[in-house]
Structures are given as structure tokens and as C-alpha cells.
Scaffold this motif. Structure first.
Motif, short mmCIF file in Angstrom:
data_model
loop_
_atom_site.label_atom_id
_atom_site.label_comp_id
_atom_site.label_asym_id
_atom_site.label_seq_id
_atom_site.Cartn_x
_atom_site.Cartn_y
_atom_site.Cartn_z
N LEU A 209 55.92 119.95 -43.36
CA LEU A 209 56.78 119.95 -42.17
C LEU A 209 56.74 118.66 -41.36
CD1 LEU A 209 56.40 123.59 -40.75
CD2 LEU A 209 58.08 122.69 -42.35
N ARG A 210 56.34 117.56 -41.97
CA ARG A 210 56.30 116.29 -41.24
C ARG A 210 57.72 115.82 -40.94
NH1 ARG A 210 53.46 115.32 -45.59
NH2 ARG A 210 54.67 113.51 -46.23
N ALA A 211 57.86 115.15 -39.80
CA ALA A 211 59.18 114.63 -39.38
C ALA A 211 59.63 113.52 -40.33
CB ALA A 211 59.09 114.09 -37.96
N LYS A 212 60.91 113.23 -40.28
CA LYS A 212 61.48 112.16 -41.10
C LYS A 212 60.80 110.83 -40.74
CE LYS A 212 65.87 109.94 -42.25
NZ LYS A 212 67.30 109.81 -41.91
N GLY A 213 60.36 110.11 -41.77
CA GLY A 213 59.71 108.82 -41.54
C GLY A 213 58.21 108.90 -41.34
N LEU A 214 57.66 110.12 -41.26
CA LEU A 214 56.22 110.27 -40.98
C LEU A 214 55.46 110.38 -42.29
CD1 LEU A 214 54.14 110.44 -38.72
CD2 LEU A 214 54.40 112.91 -38.70
N THR A 215 55.12 109.24 -42.88
CA THR A 215 54.32 109.22 -44.11
C THR A 215 52.87 109.53 -43.77
OG1 THR A 215 53.87 106.87 -43.85
CG2 THR A 215 55.85 107.47 -45.10
N PHE A 216 52.06 109.71 -44.81
CA PHE A 216 50.65 110.07 -44.57
C PHE A 216 49.92 108.97 -43.80
CE2 PHE A 216 50.90 113.75 -47.32
CZ PHE A 216 49.92 114.58 -46.80
N TYR A 217 50.30 107.72 -44.02
CA TYR A 217 49.61 106.64 -43.32
C TYR A 217 50.21 106.33 -41.96
CZ TYR A 217 46.77 105.92 -47.43
OH TYR A 217 45.87 106.10 -48.45
N ARG A 218 51.15 107.16 -41.54
CA ARG A 218 51.63 107.09 -40.16
C ARG A 218 51.15 108.28 -39.34
NH1 ARG A 218 57.98 105.07 -40.62
NH2 ARG A 218 57.53 102.84 -40.82
N LEU A 219 50.39 109.16 -39.97
CA LEU A 219 49.86 110.31 -39.24
C LEU A 219 48.78 109.85 -38.26
CD1 LEU A 219 49.37 112.95 -42.09
CD2 LEU A 219 51.05 113.06 -40.25
N PHE A 221 45.21 109.88 -36.46
CA PHE A 221 43.91 110.19 -37.08
C PHE A 221 43.51 111.64 -36.82
CE2 PHE A 221 39.15 109.98 -36.88
CZ PHE A 221 38.97 109.92 -38.26
N PHE A 222 43.91 112.20 -35.69
CA PHE A 222 43.59 113.60 -35.38
C PHE A 222 44.15 114.53 -36.46
CE2 PHE A 222 44.80 117.66 -33.36
CZ PHE A 222 43.54 118.09 -32.95
N VAL A 223 45.37 114.26 -36.95
CA VAL A 223 45.97 115.11 -37.98
C VAL A 223 45.20 114.99 -39.29
CG1 VAL A 223 48.08 115.62 -39.27
CG2 VAL A 223 48.24 114.95 -36.87
N HIS A 224 44.81 113.77 -39.65
CA HIS A 224 43.98 113.59 -40.85
C HIS A 224 42.68 114.38 -40.74
CE1 HIS A 224 46.25 110.66 -43.16
NE2 HIS A 224 46.47 109.94 -42.08
N GLN A 226 42.06 117.08 -38.96
CA GLN A 226 42.34 118.52 -39.09
C GLN A 226 42.66 118.89 -40.54
OE1 GLN A 226 42.07 120.99 -36.95
NE2 GLN A 226 41.93 120.02 -34.96
N PHE A 227 43.32 117.99 -41.25
CA PHE A 227 43.69 118.21 -42.65
C PHE A 227 42.44 118.37 -43.52
CE2 PHE A 227 45.85 116.52 -46.66
CZ PHE A 227 46.62 117.66 -46.85
N VAL A 228 41.50 117.43 -43.36
CA VAL A 228 40.24 117.50 -44.13
C VAL A 228 39.45 118.75 -43.73
CG1 VAL A 228 38.05 116.34 -44.62
CG2 VAL A 228 40.16 115.00 -44.42
N THR A 229 39.42 119.03 -42.42
CA THR A 229 38.70 120.21 -41.93
C THR A 229 39.24 121.49 -42.55
OG1 THR A 229 38.28 119.09 -39.82
CG2 THR A 229 38.07 121.49 -39.84
N SER A 230 40.57 121.58 -42.69
CA SER A 230 41.18 122.77 -43.27
C SER A 230 40.74 122.98 -44.71
CB SER A 230 42.71 122.67 -43.20
OG SER A 230 43.13 122.61 -41.86
N PHE A 231 40.62 121.89 -45.48
CA PHE A 231 40.12 122.01 -46.85
C PHE A 231 38.66 122.48 -46.87
CE2 PHE A 231 43.81 119.46 -48.18
CZ PHE A 231 44.18 120.16 -49.32
N LEU A 232 37.85 121.97 -45.93
CA LEU A 232 36.45 122.41 -45.86
C LEU A 232 36.38 123.91 -45.60
CD1 LEU A 232 34.58 119.61 -43.85
CD2 LEU A 232 35.00 119.79 -46.28
N LEU A 233 37.17 124.38 -44.62
CA LEU A 233 37.17 125.82 -44.31
C LEU A 233 37.62 126.63 -45.51
CD1 LEU A 233 38.76 125.70 -40.74
CD2 LEU A 233 36.43 126.39 -41.28
N LEU A 234 38.67 126.17 -46.19
CA LEU A 234 39.25 126.91 -47.31
C LEU A 234 38.26 127.03 -48.47
CD1 LEU A 234 41.91 128.25 -48.25
CD2 LEU A 234 42.54 126.05 -49.25
#
Length: 580
Positions: A209-219, A221-224, A226-234
Motif C-alpha cells: 500500500l505504499r504511495a506512488k513514488g515511495l520506493t523502499f529506500y524512500r521509506l 527509518f521508522f517504517v523499516h 516496524q517492518f523488521v519488527t513484524s517479521f520478528l513477531l511473526l
């Protein structure tokens, strides 16, 4: 993927338009809401209440450690004769306080606040999404968390009181403990289910659901983080959920997953179906609990990154290095083991995991260099986080080395180390986040003077609580003693217990300005739309954001932290602003 995302935004906009004509009833809008913002606020308020309750248990516990065997004034008589006969804490109640304090603070306080509240509210806004990918699953995750938390607290009213086998619930003790342990296990199943549902939702939301133009390296750091944290929880929570069900079976269905043969209790042999292994629980538990430390700290690091970039008015130093370090940290956190054969191998991996932590800390410190630093309240908490987390990390290294760990294991040194990571570390970061995003959530600004009083009192008191524990631990004082003065070496450092306890009670008083500020600020005049002059995407939405978040779907044109660029008229250039 971009086509599907655009289609998703269009479908969502059409959905909003179709349903914008009728007002939802109160219970659908504020109680069983599917709006990520309402769910984030629900998680935040609930987690803060649980944190306060868990903190209160610790304050009771500290009375017994500072003044062992002495009646607790006023409150002692109110807690009943079973818990505090004659106002003096019973050993069984002391064990309940220890077990429930750890459980509440970690599983019902910090994780729901760091992931459930900040993640739910901020992540969809920072990626330009109208909501989470699965809004109903999001609602169910909260409604598994709240009953789980309330059930956990209900354990205090069970026969024999709450769970008393430590927050780790090691068998065989936990298998034969009072009814409160059964309630603890049932509550843990609900809390774990809540986290699993939430983590699946975060991963799909950030990927799809990222907005247009929002690549992974434009996220941001807070989103990154949370992303890693979600994998740890899972990945880490399912083994503990399985272990909790197995322990429930041991207690209720006469199995023996964790009960060994030949166990003798009160002179009577315990008859069990087969030879279970108490160590099996430890393997399953620590497969969760070692990554759990990083589940606590990664969202905190994400918040610190946002606050530092905004208040130094310059980009984060080593942004990509931060992202790679967060991913490596998550991967290495699973490297944990029990047993003498493997101890040398895991000693090595424990040392290696300190490297990405040091890299992240170094990037944050380098970000301060040359910055036009604004010492706002969020920034005070962020700057304090750096040395506090560093103390927590450095004091963990002797615990990772087999030789020094033999001496320090299960002493107060371990409590000091762990709490420097999660109290003046993680909780300071969470306070920074509350002050920073409060204008986004409420449209109002918190009082800066009260915020600074809250910070300085908390900073002094929290170091008074945890720093002396290192001296106690190096003196050999065990962490689980009901009365520390029964040993001569405990009596030698008893004055430190008094200092720690008074610091803890002072820390409670230091939270009063925050509580007043939090609620009184709701009556303040409306703040500016972007009061911190920040660049990330959440500030493209009105404050507070409406249903669907953005008036028009945002488009991202640049990296997340473009501050103080030469040749620009202002010192910040938001991701969502077209080229000037």
C-alpha cells in the motif's frame, strides 16, 4: 505492482465516497472501529494504563526489597491478609508481583505501545496508505489484546493469586503452580494471537500500500524498523504459543511435555504419563524472548531516527547503513541457545549482534554532528536515549561471555542491564514519540515546559533506579531474593536497595506532569498543521487525519529527510512537495 497499488487507492477512494454519506454509530466508530487511527489510539491508551499498573506492582515490590519484613503503610492493610498479612508482604505475593510485573510491562505495555499504537497510527500515514491492508484483522488484533490483558490481571483474583513462576514461567514449577498460572497461559495465547495478526497486517500493508513514488529506500527509518519488527513477531511468537498450549495440556489434560519422570513434590512422587523435559520449555521460550528484546528496541530506534533527523535539521547519517543494520539485527536475534556444548558458538553470535546495534547508535550520534539542534521535548528524550541504550548494550557484553556470565548470571546486574535497554532506552523513545506525534493525533501541542520538567525528573530518577543494580550484581546479590539481607553480602549493599526504591517512587511522581500535560493539552488551541516542520509523508495529511487519511492520494518525489539543502528558501523540503 504500482498499477495494482494505484487501483487499490482508486478503489479505496470510491469506497470512501460511497460510504461517506452516512455516519457510523458510536460503537462502530470508536469501539469496534476498523480505522487504523482509532485502533492505534485504543492500543496506546490501553498500553499506557497497563504500563502504569505494571509500574505500580514494581513499586510494591521495591518496598519489600528496601524494608524487608516491615509493614507497608496504609496500602498494606488494603491488599488483604492473604497477600500482606498484618501489612507485611507474604513471600508468595512477592513472587506474584515479580512474575506479573515482567509480563505486564513487556507483553501488555511496551510491545502494544511500540507496535500496536505507534505502528498502527503512523505507518499507514508515513507510506501514504488510506488504512491498513486488512482493517478487520486489525480490529480483531486489538480485541484479542484487550481481553488477554484483562484476563492476565484477573489472575490476581484466582485462588492462590496470580502467576508466581516468574515472567519466564519455567517448568516444572509452573506446571504445578496455582490456578493463576493457567490464567496466565490462557492470557498469553490471546496476547500472542493479537501480535501475530498485527504483524501479518503490517508486512502486507508496507509491501502493497505504499504511495506512488515511495520506493523502499524512500521509506522513513521508522517504517523499516516496524517492518523488521513484524517479521520478528511473526517468526518468534508461534513457538511460544505452541509452548503455552503444551503447558496448558500439562496442567489440565495430564500430559507431560515439560514434566520429568521421578519428580517428588512434598514427599509424594508425581505420577506423569512420560518423561518430559523442562529444558524444552526454555528452548521454546527463549526462541521468542531473545528476538523479543529487539521487538522492543527496533520501533524505539525508528522513533529516535525520526526525531533526530527533524531536530538536527539534516538527513540521517548513513540512512542505508541504518536499514541494513536493522535487518541484520533482526536476523541475528534468533541466534540463541542453551547448553554447555553450544555455549562457545552462541557466545560468538551474541558478540556479533552487538555490531549492528553499535552501527545504529553511531549513525544517530554522527547525525548530531554539525546539526542545528533544537532541544524540543522529543529531542531531549531522543538524545538521552543514546547514552542510556549504550549503557544497556555495553553491560550486556559480559553476559554474553561464558566466563563472566557464570558469575553475573541471575544477579541484579542482569536486571540493571536489561532495564537500561527497555526503560531509559525504549520507554524514553516511546515518550519522544508521544510528544512528537501528539499534534498529528490530536491537532494540539503539548506544553513544552511541563514536558521538560517530566524529562529531567524522569532522567535523574530512572538512573537512580538502575545504575546501583550493577554494583549490587557485582557484589553477588541474587535477583530473586524475597529478603536480600539474609546473606552477609546482601546486607553490605542493602543501602543501595533503599536508594533504588526511593528513586522508583520519585520516578512515579515524575510522571504526574506528563499525565496532566497529556490530558490538559486536549483543551489547547489548534496547533499548526506541521508544527515541527517535518518532511515525512504523515504531515501531508490534516491533523488529526480524516477517514481515509489524505484529501488526495499523495505522491512521493524524494527521500524522507531533505533538510537544510543549499539554495532552498526553507530548511525543509517534504517528500510530498513538488520541486520548487
Amino acid at each position: 505492482m504500482s498499477a495494482s497499488k494505484t487501483h487499490g487507492h482508486a478503489a479505496q477512494s470510491g469506497h470512501d465516497a460511497a460510504h461517506g454519506h452516512h455516519e457510523l454509530p458510536f460503537w462502530r466508530k470508536y469501539i469496534f472501529s476498523v480505522d487504523h487511527k482509532v485502533i492505534g489510539v485504543q492500543y496506546g491508551v490501553t498500553a499506557l494504563v497497563f504500563l502504569f499498573f505494571g509500574f505500580s506492582l514494581m513499586m510494591l515490590l521495591r518496598w519489600q526489597l528496601a524494608y524487608p519484613g516491615q509493614p507497608l503503610p496504609v496500602i498494606g492493610k488494603l491488599l488483604g491478609e492473604n497477600a500482606m498479612p498484618g501489612g507485611v508482604m507474604a513471600p508468595e505475593f512477592y513472587n506474584q508481583l515479580g512474575a506479573m510485573h515482567g509480563t505486564i510491562m513487556v507483553f501488555m505495555g511496551i510491545v502494544p505501545l511500540a507496535v500496536g499504537a505507534f505502528g498502527n497510527y503512523v505507518v499507514p500515514l508515513q507510506i501514504g496508505a488510506p488504512d491498513m491492508a486488512f482493517p478487520r484483522i486489525n480490529m480483531v488484533s486489538y480485541w484479542a489484546f484487550l481481553p488477554g490483558g484483562l484476563l492476565m490481571l484477573a489472575g490476581f483474583f484466582a485462588p492462590g493469586g496470580a502467576a508466581n513462576s516468574g515472567w519466564t514461567s519455567y517448568p516444572p514449577l509452573s506446571d504445578i503452580a496455582t490456578t493463576g498460572q493457567t490464567i496466565w497461559l490462557l492470557a498469553m495465547v490471546l496476547l500472542i494471537t493479537s501480535s501475530l495478526l498485527g504483524s501479518i497486517n503490517f508486512i502486507v500493508t508496507i509491501v502493497q500500500l505504499r504511495a506512488k513514488g515511495l520506493t523502499f529506500y524512500r521509506l522513513p527509518f521508522f517504517v523499516h524498523a516496524q517492518f523488521v519488527t513484524s517479521f520478528l513477531l511473526l517468526l518468534a511468537f508461534p513457538p511460544l504459543e505452541a509452548a503455552a498450549v503444551m503447558q496448558l495440556m500439562d496442567r489440565l489434560a495430564a500430559t507431560s511435555f515439560f514434566l520429568p519422570s521421578g519428580l517428588v513434590i512434598s514427599g509424594e512422587p508425581l505420577r506423569v504419563a512420560g518423561g518430559g523435559s523442562p529444558l524444552l520449555w526454555q528452548h521454546l521460550f527463549w526462541f521468542l524472548a531473545h528476538p523479543e528484546v529487539y521487538v522492543l528496541i527496533l520501533p524505539a530506534m525508528g522513533i529516535i531516527g525520526e526525531v533526530i533527523a527533524n531536530n538536527t535539521r539534516k538527513p540521517l547519517w548513513g540512512y542505508r547503513l541504518l536499514v541494513y543494520s536493522a535487518i541484520f539485527l533482526g536476523f541475528m536475534s534468533f541466534m540463541t541457545g542453551i547448553g554447555t556444548t553450544m555455549s562457545t558458538f552462541f557466545q560468538t553470535t551474541t558478540m556479533i549482534i552487538s555490531i549492528p546495534s553499535v552501527v545504529i547508535l553511531t549513525c544517530f550520534i554522527m547525525s548530531l554532528y554539525g546539526g542545528a539542534i533544537r532541544y524540543t521535548v522529543p529531542m531531549l528524550f531522543a538524545v538521552a536515549f543514546l547514552p542510556m541504550f549504550a549503557i544497556g548494550g555495553l553491560t550486556g557484553l559480559p553476559l554474553g561471555l561464558t566466563a563472566s556470565d557464570i558469575y553475573l548470571h541471575d544477579t541484579f546486574y542482569v536486571i540493571g542491564h536489561f532495564h537500561y535497554v527497555v526503560a531509559p532506552g525504549t520507554i524514553f523513545a516511546l515518550f519522544a514519540g508521544i510528544y512528537y506525534w501528539y499534534p498529528k493525533v490530536t491537532g494540539k501541542q503539548m506544553n513544552q515546559t511541563l514536558g521538560k520538567i517530566h524529562f529531567w525528573l524522569s532522567f535523574v530518577c530512572i538512573n537512580g533506579v538502575f545504575m546501583p543494580m550493577f554494583w549490587q550484581g557485582m557484589a553477588g546479590l541474587s535477583r530473586r531474593l524475597y529478603d536480600p539481607t539474609i546473606y552477609a553480602h546482601g546486607r553490605a549493599v542493602q543501602s543501595l536497595n533503599v536508594l533504588i526504591s526511593w528513586s522508583a517512587w520519585g520516578l512515579a511522581i515524575a510522571q504526574l506532569p506528563f499525565i496532566w500535560n497529556f490530558f490538559a493539552s486536549l483543551r489547547h488551541p489548534k496547533a499548526a498543521e506541521n508544527p515541527w516542520q517535518a518532511t515525512t509523508l504523515e504531515w501531508a495529511a490534516p491533523s488529526p487525519p480524516p477517514h481515509g487519511n489524505f484529501v488526495t492520494p499523495p505522491v512521493v518525489y524524494r527521500d524522507p529527510y531533505e533538510y537544510s539543502e543549499p539554495g532552498r528558501s526553507s530548511d525543509f523540503h517534504p517528500q510530498f512537495a513538488r520541486e520548487a
